[in-house]
Scaffold this motif. Structure first.
Motif, PDB file in Angstrom:
ATOM      1  N   VAL A 175       0.747  -1.549  -0.226  1.00  0.00           N
ATOM      2  CA  VAL A 175      -0.552  -0.011   0.045  1.00  0.00           C
ATOM      3  C   VAL A 175       1.216   0.866  -0.165  1.00  0.00           C
ATOM      4  N   GLY A 176       1.657   0.990   1.126  1.00  0.00           N
ATOM      5  CA  GLY A 176       2.904   2.498   0.816  1.00  0.00           C
ATOM      6  C   GLY A 176       3.853   2.521  -0.312  1.00  0.00           C
ATOM      7  N   TRP A 177       3.707   1.778  -1.100  1.00  0.00           N
ATOM      8  CA  TRP A 177       4.486   1.652  -2.449  1.00  0.00           C
ATOM      9  C   TRP A 177       3.601   2.210  -3.342  1.00  0.00           C
ATOM     10  N   GLY A 187      13.352   4.668  -5.924  1.00  0.00           N
ATOM     11  CA  GLY A 187      14.303   4.450  -4.564  1.00  0.00           C
ATOM     12  C   GLY A 187      13.659   3.312  -3.379  1.00  0.00           C
ATOM     13  N   MET A 188      12.225   2.687  -2.972  1.00  0.00           N
ATOM     14  CA  MET A 188      11.734   2.099  -2.499  1.00  0.00           C
ATOM     15  C   MET A 188      11.456   0.555  -3.138  1.00  0.00           C
ATOM     16  N   ALA A 189      11.315   0.324  -4.331  1.00  0.00           N
ATOM     17  CA  ALA A 189      12.066  -0.903  -5.402  1.00  0.00           C
ATOM     18  C   ALA A 189      13.310  -1.018  -4.939  1.00  0.00           C
ATOM     19  N   ALA A 190      14.395  -0.475  -5.677  1.00  0.00           N
ATOM     20  CA  ALA A 190      15.551  -0.367  -5.625  1.00  0.00           C
ATOM     21  C   ALA A 190      16.126  -0.485  -3.776  1.00  0.00           C
ATOM     22  N   ALA A 191      15.932   0.188  -2.962  1.00  0.00           N
ATOM     23  CA  ALA A 191      15.467  -0.864  -1.677  1.00  0.00           C
ATOM     24  C   ALA A 191      15.686  -1.939  -1.359  1.00  0.00           C
ATOM     25  N   THR A 192      14.578  -3.034  -2.008  1.00  0.00           N
ATOM     26  CA  THR A 192      14.055  -3.696  -1.759  1.00  0.00           C
ATOM     27  C   THR A 192      15.382  -4.904  -2.534  1.00  0.00           C
TER      28      THR A 192
END
Length: 734
Positions: A175-177, A187-192
């Motif tokens: 949901v946050g993404w 950034g969230m995808a890269a951090a994952t």
């Protein structure tokens, strides 16, 4: 004070006019030695702190940081390296993106597989299974059944909490993404993905490509010791002891396209660095490389070495193959022969220059190995110096040295009878000029000529240019001469090579067969700089480079047929290097000759045969002369008439592709088309009256303005002895 021998009376005279006795010279009074009390305490021999207080003679900074130029060079090299890596990896970004997705997928699978025992409460499953087994065995045991039910309920609650927490975390992240802006989503995808890709990596799969190719040659200290021991340079050990080992002062480390190491041989073994150089082939075989890849040399005391210290570089592959490097002389406007001449590069890419002033040079090697091309590099440097006068003789008489007609004060082509006579006359002229110069130099004051040798100032002030004596294919002249003439020419060449350097003579000789019959030992032994392309064996290599040089490591027989233009350069008794010479092809050399002619015309230094050469004047003026007419004039430069048979033979020698199938009728037709009108078809040469040509008939076909310009030949420099006072401007006794 040293006692002197008193002067005795000779034949009743205590002061004879001439004395043949040598008396001890009077010793000047030495200043009194200062009292030991005045010496600083640190330097006193009885000071126990003298050694401890001595400042170490060691540079403070490393070699790469000792100068501003070195710092700039290393910073620039670091910048180039970073730029190269940036370009290398930027080009592979799509490949890296696909690879990261694949590694992240593997990482996700590994993460789920690793978290599965935690999510399923695997730590509580074992007690549950044990209690279940007990209940099956004793169903009537109420206490065991209660414990089993309690453990099963606890495991179920734990699973629900863990699965619920995991589902909540995943849902919150999704949901946050979904609600985040695109930049934050990336950034969230890269951090994952980065942790997952890191988790999915392995020994066989890496995210980034390795820009360094795999090593073709590996080298360790142990491999080096094993190779030296197998070559008999280290003693064998006993039992489990490996025996003595070398002490590696540096390395082995990667250095360019190879491995570098500096090592000291162990003491007590009786082996020296010279023994290592002599065993280069055996060492190369033990290291699994060709001997051409092993570059070894002694480290002298001046560089901190000793008799047992060796510097060795082992290349990954043959360092002398590939595209040749063009000579820097091609782009140079002018050049001074007083500076070292750019010659080539060594195995590690270092620039090799050769100082030729006060030196004599000898080039040898097998045919078609680049010997003449390499010899021409030296002469080419002299072309760009207008204050250099060239004397050239080519025993082969081919096209290699023909462009020198535009510059050479004397040019001798071929080894026929007329060419041999021209060579003898050229040597006589050189000897007379050498003696004239020595008389001139002796008469100059010390302030002008402090060492009794030619200087750049004397060259320009007294118009005594440096003389470059270039003779190729010496063996052709010696085999064409009678014994008396041969001995006389050898003596003349020895005098020029031995005494000429002080008068500004640079000898540049070459031969294909440097044996005692072709090039006598007494001539070869006085040459200071030697260069050899490939030869058949070590004996032939020593004939060119000097006796015993192959045992020291200077062996041209290790070169192969592919090493054209590569040879061993010996510059001193213990100094040598294998050099890949710069490349200067025929058209480039001819262009340099024309530029050299222009420079000499500008400085009023064009003399001798170059002034009177019709074809050279035509080339400079841009006037086209029929090629067959130009070639005929070139091959008849030493004769006023020539039989047709001899003329055809010489034309074939110059250009076999063009004149190989010509006969007398074809030659006559081509010359007639070029405007040649023969006054007679029969010429008498050597008592034989046969069909032939006169040089005057050929010159008559040249445009009149060129012929007139070529006839304005400057007078050759006088060979009369100079007086002790060269000019009125110099006062005697200065």
């Amino acid at each position: 004070m040293t006692d002197t021998l008193p002067r005795p009376a000779i034949n009743g005279h205590d002061k004879p006019q001439v004395s043949l006795l040598k008396f001890a010279p009077e010793q000047p009074e030495l200043p009194a030695v200062e009292d030991a009390q005045g010496v600083e305490a640190v330097d006193r021999p009885d000071n126990p702190l003298a050694d401890w207080l001595t400042v170490p003679d060691v540079p403070i900074l490393p070699p790469w940081a000792r100068s501003v130029a070195s710092l700039k060079a290393n910073t620039a090299a670091l910048g180039r390296l970073c730029l190269w890596h940036t370009r290398y990896h930027s080009l592979r970004i799509p490949k890296y993106a696909f690879r990261m997705a694949w590694l992240a997928t593997k990482g996700l699978w590994r993460a789920v597989r690793g978290l599965w025992p935690t999510l399923t409460a695997h730590d509580q499953t074992a007690p549950v299974k044990a209690l279940r087994a007990q209940v099956k065995v004793k169903p009537e045991d109420v206490e065991t059944a209660a414990r089993y039910a309690l453990a099963h309920r606890q495991r179920t609650i734990t699973r629900r909490w863990r699965w619920g927490a995991a589902a909540t975390a995943v849902t919150a992240a999704a949901v946050g993404w979904y609600l985040a802006p695109p930049l934050l989503q990336a950034g969230m995808a890269a951090a994952t993905m980065v942790p997952l890709a890191y988790l999915g990596r392995g020994d066989d799969v890496q995210l980034l490509d390795n820009p360094t190719p795999p090593l073709r040659v590996d080298m360790t200290a142990q491999q080096l010791n094993d190779a030296l021991r197998a070559a008999g340079l280290l003693k064998q050990g006993k039992g489990d002891d490996d025996g003595p080992k070398v002490t590696c002062v540096m390395g082995p480390v990667r250095d360019g396209r190879g491995w570098a190491v500096i090592f000291d041989l162990p003491k007590g073994g009786g082996k020296t660095a010279a023994d290592v150089l002599a065993k280069r082939t055996a060492i190369a075989a033990e290291l699994g490389v060709d001997e051409i890849q092993v570059i070894a040399s002694r480290v002298r005391a001046a560089a901190g070495g000793n008799a047992g210290r060796v510097s060795m570089w082992v290349a990954d592959d043959d360092p002398y193959l590939g595209t040749p490097n063009p000579s820097p002389l091609v782009k140079a406007e002018t050049f001074s022969v007083w500076d070292p001449i750019p010659f080539g590069q060594d195995a590690r890419g270092n620039r090799i220059t050769v100082p030729v002033m006060w030196q004599s040079l000898f080039f040898g090697g097998l045919p078609r190995r680049g010997k003449t091309f390499t010899q021409r590099l030296m002469t080419a440097a002299g072309l760009l110096d207008p204050f250099v006068r060239h004397y050239v003789a080519d025993g082969k008489g081919g096209a290699d040295w023909m462009p020198m007609k535009a510059v050479a004060h004397r040019l001798v082509m071929g080894a026929e009878d007329d060419a041999v006579e021209a060579l003898k006359a050229m040597l006589k002229e050189l000897l007379a000029e050498m003696e004239r110069r020595f008389v001139l130099l002796r008469g100059l004051p010390v302030s002008v000529c402090p060492e009794g040798k030619l200087t750049p100032t004397i060259v320009e002030k007294y118009n005594v240019p440096v003389i470059f004596v270039t003779i190729d294919e010496l063996q052709e002249y010696f085999t064409a001469m009678e014994k008396d003439d041969r001995d006389q020419v050898i003596n003349d060449l020895c005098r020029i090579a031995r005494r000429g350097p002080a008068a500004g003579f640079i000898s540049n000789f070459a031969s294909q067969r440097p044996d005692a019959d072709s090039v006598p030992t007494k001539l070869r032994e006085i040459i200071t700089l030697r260069y050899s392309t490939q030869v058949v064996d070590q004996t032939s290599s020593d004939m060119v480079l000097g006796k015993g040089k192959a045992a020291q490591g200077a062996d041209a027989s290790v070169l192969s047929e592919e090493h054209k233009g590569t040879g061993v350069l010996v510059t001193g008794p213990a100094s040598f290097v294998t050099v890949r010479a710069d490349f200067l092809d025929g058209p480039g050399f001819a262009e340099l000759c024309q530029r050299g002619r222009t420079l000499r015309v500008k400085h009023n230094q064009l003399t001798g045969d170059a002034v009177g050469d019709v074809t050279a004047a035509a080339d400079q003026a841009g006037v086209t002369i029929a090629p067959v007419l130009s070639d005929c004039l070139d091959v008849m430069r030493h004769a006023d008439r020539m039989h047709t048979v001899d003329l055809l033979d010489r034309l074939v020698n110059v250009d076999e592709d063009r004149y190989g199938d010509w006969d007398a009728e074809r030659l006559a037709a081509e010359l007639e088309a070029a405007g040649v009108d023969r006054t007679t078809k029969q010429v008498k040469v050597g008592g034989k009256n046969l069909a032939g040509y006169r040089r005057s008939d050929l010159e008559a076909a040249v445009p009149a303005e060129l012929l007139l310009a070529a006839r304005r030949v400057e007078a050759a420099p006088t060979t009369d002895p100079a007086t002790n006072s060269p000019s009125g401007e110099i006062t005697e006794g200065a």
